[in-house]
Design a protein around this motif. Structure first.
Motif, mmCIF file in Angstrom:
data_model
loop_
_atom_site.group_PDB
_atom_site.id
_atom_site.type_symbol
_atom_site.label_atom_id
_atom_site.label_comp_id
_atom_site.label_asym_id
_atom_site.label_seq_id
_atom_site.Cartn_x
_atom_site.Cartn_y
_atom_site.Cartn_z
ATOM 1 N N ASP A 1 0.814 -1.220 0.000
ATOM 2 C CA ASP A 1 0.000 0.000 0.000
ATOM 3 C C ASP A 1 0.849 1.272 0.000
ATOM 4 O O ASP A 1 0.320 2.376 0.053
ATOM 5 C CB ASP A 1 -0.914 0.015 1.244
ATOM 6 N N PHE A 2 2.182 1.143 -0.046
ATOM 7 C CA PHE A 2 3.021 2.350 -0.055
ATOM 8 C C PHE A 2 2.812 3.097 -1.374
ATOM 9 O O PHE A 2 3.042 2.518 -2.450
ATOM 10 C CB PHE A 2 4.509 1.991 0.101
ATOM 11 N N PRO A 3 2.377 4.389 -1.323
ATOM 12 C CA PRO A 3 2.059 5.108 -2.568
ATOM 13 C C PRO A 3 3.239 5.191 -3.532
ATOM 14 O O PRO A 3 3.055 5.168 -4.747
ATOM 15 C CB PRO A 3 1.668 6.520 -2.093
ATOM 16 N N ASP A 4 4.458 5.247 -3.023
ATOM 17 C CA ASP A 4 5.605 5.429 -3.924
ATOM 18 C C ASP A 4 5.935 4.185 -4.745
ATOM 19 O O ASP A 4 6.716 4.265 -5.703
ATOM 20 C CB ASP A 4 6.846 5.880 -3.130
ATOM 21 N N GLU A 5 5.318 3.066 -4.399
ATOM 22 C CA GLU A 5 5.592 1.869 -5.203
ATOM 23 C C GLU A 5 5.078 2.066 -6.640
ATOM 24 O O GLU A 5 5.646 1.530 -7.588
ATOM 25 C CB GLU A 5 4.956 0.618 -4.571
ATOM 26 N N LYS A 6 3.997 2.873 -6.764
ATOM 27 C CA LYS A 6 3.461 3.113 -8.119
ATOM 28 C C LYS A 6 4.520 3.804 -8.994
ATOM 29 O O LYS A 6 4.662 3.490 -10.187
ATOM 30 C CB LYS A 6 2.195 3.969 -8.044
ATOM 31 N N ILE A 7 5.260 4.739 -8.393
ATOM 32 C CA ILE A 7 6.293 5.456 -9.166
ATOM 33 C C ILE A 7 7.334 4.454 -9.665
ATOM 34 O O ILE A 7 7.781 4.493 -10.814
ATOM 35 C CB ILE A 7 6.983 6.519 -8.273
ATOM 36 N N PHE A 8 7.707 3.543 -8.774
ATOM 37 C CA PHE A 8 8.713 2.523 -9.096
ATOM 38 C C PHE A 8 8.250 1.661 -10.279
ATOM 39 O O PHE A 8 8.987 1.450 -11.239
ATOM 40 C CB PHE A 8 8.936 1.669 -7.837
ATOM 41 N N ILE A 9 6.997 1.237 -10.225
ATOM 42 C CA ILE A 9 6.473 0.382 -11.306
ATOM 43 C C ILE A 9 6.383 1.172 -12.611
ATOM 44 O O ILE A 9 6.867 0.729 -13.662
ATOM 45 C CB ILE A 9 5.074 -0.174 -10.940
ATOM 46 N N VAL A 10 5.773 2.368 -12.546
ATOM 47 C CA VAL A 10 5.555 3.131 -13.779
ATOM 48 C C VAL A 10 6.892 3.484 -14.431
ATOM 49 O O VAL A 10 7.047 3.362 -15.650
ATOM 50 C CB VAL A 10 4.718 4.407 -13.511
ATOM 51 N N TYR A 11 7.880 3.878 -13.624
ATOM 52 C CA TYR A 11 9.154 4.268 -14.238
ATOM 53 C C TYR A 11 9.836 3.058 -14.913
ATOM 54 O O TYR A 11 10.436 3.200 -15.973
ATOM 55 C CB TYR A 11 10.091 4.949 -13.231
ATOM 56 N N PHE B 1 15.491 10.635 -6.946
ATOM 57 C CA PHE B 1 15.010 11.525 -5.879
ATOM 58 C C PHE B 1 13.497 11.463 -5.708
ATOM 59 O O PHE B 1 12.951 12.144 -4.857
ATOM 60 C CB PHE B 1 15.402 12.978 -6.200
ATOM 61 N N GLY B 2 12.820 10.678 -6.535
ATOM 62 C CA GLY B 2 11.364 10.763 -6.586
ATOM 63 C C GLY B 2 10.610 9.840 -5.650
ATOM 64 O O GLY B 2 9.386 9.805 -5.685
ATOM 65 N N MET B 3 11.330 9.062 -4.823
ATOM 66 C CA MET B 3 10.605 8.184 -3.897
ATOM 67 C C MET B 3 11.160 8.403 -2.497
ATOM 68 O O MET B 3 12.344 8.684 -2.332
ATOM 69 C CB MET B 3 10.819 6.708 -4.290
ATOM 70 N N GLU B 4 10.292 8.250 -1.503
ATOM 71 C CA GLU B 4 10.785 8.351 -0.115
ATOM 72 C C GLU B 4 11.598 7.102 0.197
ATOM 73 O O GLU B 4 11.107 5.982 0.005
ATOM 74 C CB GLU B 4 9.616 8.447 0.856
ATOM 75 N N LYS B 5 12.808 7.328 0.685
ATOM 76 C CA LYS B 5 13.689 6.193 0.946
ATOM 77 C C LYS B 5 13.037 5.223 1.955
ATOM 78 O O LYS B 5 13.156 4.007 1.829
ATOM 79 C CB LYS B 5 15.016 6.727 1.493
ATOM 80 N N GLU B 6 12.319 5.800 2.924
ATOM 81 C CA GLU B 6 11.684 4.960 3.958
ATOM 82 C C GLU B 6 10.655 4.021 3.329
ATOM 83 O O GLU B 6 10.563 2.854 3.687
ATOM 84 C CB GLU B 6 10.984 5.831 5.030
#
Ligand code: HEM
Length: 340
Positions: free
Chosen positions: A58-68, A134-139
């Protein structure tokens, strides 16, 4: 309503076109009458495209990882599309849009234009990599990556296909075996390609699960692809040009740029990104693929060069050095620890 001469002429061309494949133009005109006009969303397949992102957490930044990653795959596909056209000499399309197969020879102009496209795509990827860096929270990243084991970008077959089509396999053999296999058979060279030796568990020497899965799915396909593409890879296309064309500074410039793009710039921005997320104050995290990435990823250590004949000895000796020194200096500043 009168039909113009122009329209009548087009109908004649169409009739001839359909007759040549044994089809009746009238039936196709009926089809045109019933067909709906095309829409953007159907043509671009927007709904299908936007249904392909399926995060595991459910971490929102995972979407960025997949899309990129998906964006990168699309660029890789464009790159392969251009490379195929170079290797096969370009498509011969008639004035009426008919596919007449491939040209018999590669024109230097076409070679340059298509290499430029490939380089543009790689530059776009290198420049946009900050979206990852730089686009995802490291945590968030540190947590959601744990649900992705043992999947890794290492398993991006598209990247490996591009490499095999760009140069002779002898240049992709792992550094320790390169001299020995210089005149070897392409399949032996492929069996000793650098990445097969990169994904090995340090200490035991066993293959990582990431590598085992990857080989099971793709190794045979890579061998088939090598059979098809090695005789016409980009380096061979260059060597098959006339002596004069081989001296063409525009072709040499594009080939050198390609070498730098694939073997220095992209790997380095990627390495920099890995360092930002995986380097930790007390030590280095493993990548999801389990490699010793600090030693594996830097181009300076792998020294992969597609076109060694186009570089001086000094340039090859210093392959990726400036960049790497910069990366390590940064790393030292931010993490207080140098990769081993
Ligand atoms: C935060 C983002 C990223 C991190 C932390 C990361 C990390 C890593 C690591 C550690 C490796 C070594 C294999 C392993 O142990 O897993 C690797 C390899 C690789 N990754 Fe990434 N990666 C990232 C983004 C990407 C993206 C967006 C792509 C695009 C497809 C990608 C493609 C690759 C490729 C092709 C390799 C193999 C490189 C080689 O064999 O030299 N990675 N990555």
């Amino acid at each position: 309503m009168e039909l113009s001469d122009n329209t009548l002429e087009k109908i004649k061309v169409l009739k001839a076109k359909y007759a040549s494949i044994g089809q009746d133009l009238d039936a196709y005109l009926d089809g045109l009458i019933y067909a709906n006009p095309l829409t953007y969303w159907d043509y671009i397949e927007v709904d299908a495209l936007l249904s392909l992102q399926k995060p595991k957490t459910d971490f929102p930044d995972e979407k960025i990882f997949i899309v990129y990653h998906q964006i990168t795959e699309l660029y890789f596909s464009l790159i392969s599309h251009e490379i195929e056209q170079i290797c096969k000499n370009g498509k011969n399309i008639s004035e009426n849009g008919e596919d007449l197969g491939w040209f018999d020879e590669l024109s230097p102009k076409f070679f340059i234009e298509r290499l430029k496209r490939v380089n543009k795509y790689f530059e776009a990827l290198t420049h946009s990599f900050d979206i990852m860096r730089f686009g995802m929270e490291k945590e968030q990243f540190t947590k959601f990556r744990m649900s992705l084991l043992s999947a890794s970008g290492f398993q991006a077959a598209s990247y490996r296909y591009i490499e095999i089509a760009c140069t002779d396999l002898k240049y992709l053999v792992h550094e320790t075996k390169r001299d020995e296999l210089l005149n070897g058979d392409i399949h032996e060279q492929l069996d000793n390609i650098y990445w097969r030796r990169g994904a090995i568990v340090e200490g035991t020497g066993e293959k990582t699960l990431t590598l085992v899965d990857f080989e099971n799915k793709y190794l045979e396909k890579f061998h088939e692809f090598a059979d098809e593409y090695q005789p016409m890879n980009i380096w061979k296309k260059f060597k098959n040009l006339s002596e004069e064309d081989q001296k063409n500074p525009d072709i040499i410039k594009e080939l050198r740029e390609l070498d730098v793009n694939v073997n220095i710039n992209w790997p380095l921005i990627h390495f920099r990104t890995a360092a930002r997320y995986l380097a930790q104050a007390g030590g280095e995290s493993k990548g999801t693929g389990g490699t010793n990435w600090q030693n594996y990823l830097p181009p300076r250590f792998q020294r992969r060069v597609f076109y060694p004949e186009l570089w001086s000895e000094q340039e090859i000796n210093e392959w990726g050095k400036l960049w790497v020194e910069e990366v390590f200096a940064d790393h030292l500043k931010t993490e207080k620890k140098l990769p081993k």
